[in-house]
Design a protein around this motif. Structure first.
Motif, PDB file in Angstrom:
ATOM      1  N   ALA A 158       0.826  -1.206   0.000  1.00 29.90           N
ATOM      2  CA  ALA A 158       0.000   0.000   0.000  1.00 29.90           C
ATOM      3  C   ALA A 158       0.861   1.257   0.000  1.00 29.90           C
TER       4      ALA A 158
ATOM      5  N   LYS B  73       2.922   2.547  -6.511  1.00 31.31           N
ATOM      6  CA  LYS B  73       2.763   1.699  -7.701  1.00 31.31           C
ATOM      7  C   LYS B  73       1.611   2.152  -8.599  1.00 31.31           C
TER       8      LYS B  73
ATOM      9  N   THR C 158      -5.821  -3.241 -10.154  1.00 27.61           N
ATOM     10  CA  THR C 158      -6.550  -4.430  -9.675  1.00 27.61           C
ATOM     11  C   THR C 158      -7.015  -4.270  -8.227  1.00 27.61           C
TER      12      THR C 158
ATOM     13  N   TYR D 219     -10.775  -5.433  -5.713  1.00 25.53           N
ATOM     14  CA  TYR D 219     -10.939  -5.909  -4.327  1.00 25.53           C
ATOM     15  C   TYR D 219     -11.694  -4.879  -3.490  1.00 25.53           C
ATOM     16  N   ARG D 220     -11.409  -3.605  -3.743  1.00 25.69           N
ATOM     17  CA  ARG D 220     -12.141  -2.546  -3.032  1.00 25.69           C
ATOM     18  C   ARG D 220     -13.629  -2.619  -3.384  1.00 25.69           C
TER      19      ARG D 220
ATOM     20  N   SER E 137      -8.710  -5.582   1.927  1.00 24.83           N
ATOM     21  CA  SER E 137      -7.660  -6.509   2.351  1.00 24.83           C
ATOM     22  C   SER E 137      -8.248  -7.717   3.086  1.00 24.83           C
TER      23      SER E 137
ATOM     24  N   ALA F  52      -9.763  -9.923   0.185  1.00 20.39           N
ATOM     25  CA  ALA F  52      -8.656 -10.397  -0.659  1.00 20.39           C
ATOM     26  C   ALA F  52      -8.002 -11.662  -0.105  1.00 20.39           C
TER      27      ALA F  52
ATOM     28  N   ARG G  30     -10.443 -14.326  -4.880  1.00 18.32           N
ATOM     29  CA  ARG G  30      -9.306 -14.182  -5.805  1.00 18.32           C
ATOM     30  C   ARG G  30      -9.582 -14.946  -7.098  1.00 18.32           C
TER      31      ARG G  30
ATOM     32  N   ARG H 124      -0.978  -6.769  -6.201  1.00 19.35           N
ATOM     33  CA  ARG H 124      -0.133  -7.452  -5.228  1.00 19.35           C
ATOM     34  C   ARG H 124       0.459  -8.742  -5.789  1.00 19.35           C
ATOM     35  N   ASP H 125      -0.261  -9.333  -6.752  1.00 17.69           N
ATOM     36  CA  ASP H 125       0.093 -10.686  -7.227  1.00 17.69           C
ATOM     37  C   ASP H 125       0.097 -10.775  -8.742  1.00 17.69           C
TER      38      ASP H 125
ATOM     39  N   ARG I 149       0.522   8.363   2.376  1.00 15.48           N
ATOM     40  CA  ARG I 149      -0.929   8.158   2.465  1.00 15.48           C
ATOM     41  C   ARG I 149      -1.578   9.314   3.227  1.00 15.48           C
TER      42      ARG I 149
ATOM     43  N   ARG J  36      -2.542  -3.705   7.364  1.00 19.22           N
ATOM     44  CA  ARG J  36      -2.822  -4.155   6.002  1.00 19.22           C
ATOM     45  C   ARG J  36      -1.603  -4.907   5.434  1.00 19.22           C
TER      46      ARG J  36
ATOM     47  N   ASP K 141      -1.784  -8.662   4.115  1.00 17.88           N
ATOM     48  CA  ASP K 141      -1.420  -8.939   2.712  1.00 17.88           C
ATOM     49  C   ASP K 141      -0.250  -9.908   2.597  1.00 17.88           C
TER      50      ASP K 141
ATOM     51  N   ARG L 215      -1.265 -13.796   4.354  1.00 16.03           N
ATOM     52  CA  ARG L 215      -2.364 -14.669   3.917  1.00 16.03           C
ATOM     53  C   ARG L 215      -1.792 -15.853   3.136  1.00 16.03           C
TER      54      ARG L 215
END
Ligand code: CDP
Length: 218
Positions: free
Chosen positions: A9, A13, A31, A35-36, A84, A87, A93, A119-120, A146, A169, A173, A176
């Protein structure tokens, strides 16, 4: 041509992905917004984003083409925290995978390539991307960025709360079990802690150029 940009976060990016896409005339997909959107859908239905069944249902019912990705509510911290949580649910996913891969393979508007940030992307969504960047920065620098972003949008925020939220977060992230946040083995790691947005952009363009032979459009 597919460019994958991953990172934690507020690593920068998203800004970087937008600029890279513009420089090459590529389509861009944030992306995280998917998720949001799932997180917000669960909240709006009165559910708990940590409830796997509710999250999976919301992901299956999501129609990203319908404009939800531009909803301003997606940018709130509430949406980020909900994102998060949903996700971490494997069914969520899986439900979002097809849309992301279709976007990468057939970018909208007939664009000659795509940039996906998340993230992935380099590890799971597009493991054979032409160039992969992992954009990072220290948690303190990211919390500071932020905070500035929230204040610019007129959202009051307490520095210690923003830092704690960021750490929470990050932990969710990276710990998991499905698609945890980590750089792909072949990703170029770009630490932006001491870089301006322009310097990060230049470093990214250099790396992408070395991998693909692409140069930014004049
Ligand atoms: O902009 P920021 O980095 O704060 O958040 P985001 O990229 O919009 O992502 C919000 C949340 O969605 C993250 O904390 C991740 O848990 C999740 N996410 C994910 O799991 N996989 C992705 N490809 C993108 C986001």
């Amino acid at each position: 041509m597919v460019i994958a940009i991953d990172g934690p976060a507020a690593s920068g990016k998203g800004t970087l992905a937008k600029r890279v896409a513009k420089a090459f005339g590529f389509a861009h997909l944030d992306t995280g917004a998917l998720y949001r959107a799932v997180g917000i859908s669960v909240l709006r239905a009165g559910g708990d984003p940590a409830d796997a069944a509710a999250a999976a249902r919301a992901a299956r019912d999501l129609h990203p083409e319908d404009g939800i990705l531009a909803d301003p509510d997606l940018r709130t911290d509430e949406a980020a925290q909900a994102a998060s949580k949903v996700a971490a649910v494997p069914e969520v996913r899986a439900a979002l995978l097809d849309f992301q891969r279709r976007f990468a393979e057939r970018p909208p508007g007939g664009a000659p390539g795509s940039v996906l940030d998340g993230r992935d992307i380099g590890t799971v969504v597009c493991p054979s991307a032409d160039a992969k960047l992992f954009v990072t920065a220290s948690v303190e620098v990211r919390a500071e960025r932020r905070l500035k972003e929230l204040r610019e949008r007129g959202i009051p925020a307490i520095p210690s709360d923003v830092l704690e939220d960021m750490k929470a977060r990050d932990a969710r992230d990276s710990q998991r079990t499905v698609a945890p946040l980590r750089p792909a083995a072949d990703a170029f790691v770009l630490d932006t802690s001491a870089l301006s947005a322009d310097q990060a952009f230049d470093a990214a363009i250099d790396h992408i150029g070395s991998k693909t032979g692409l140069g930014p459009r004049a």
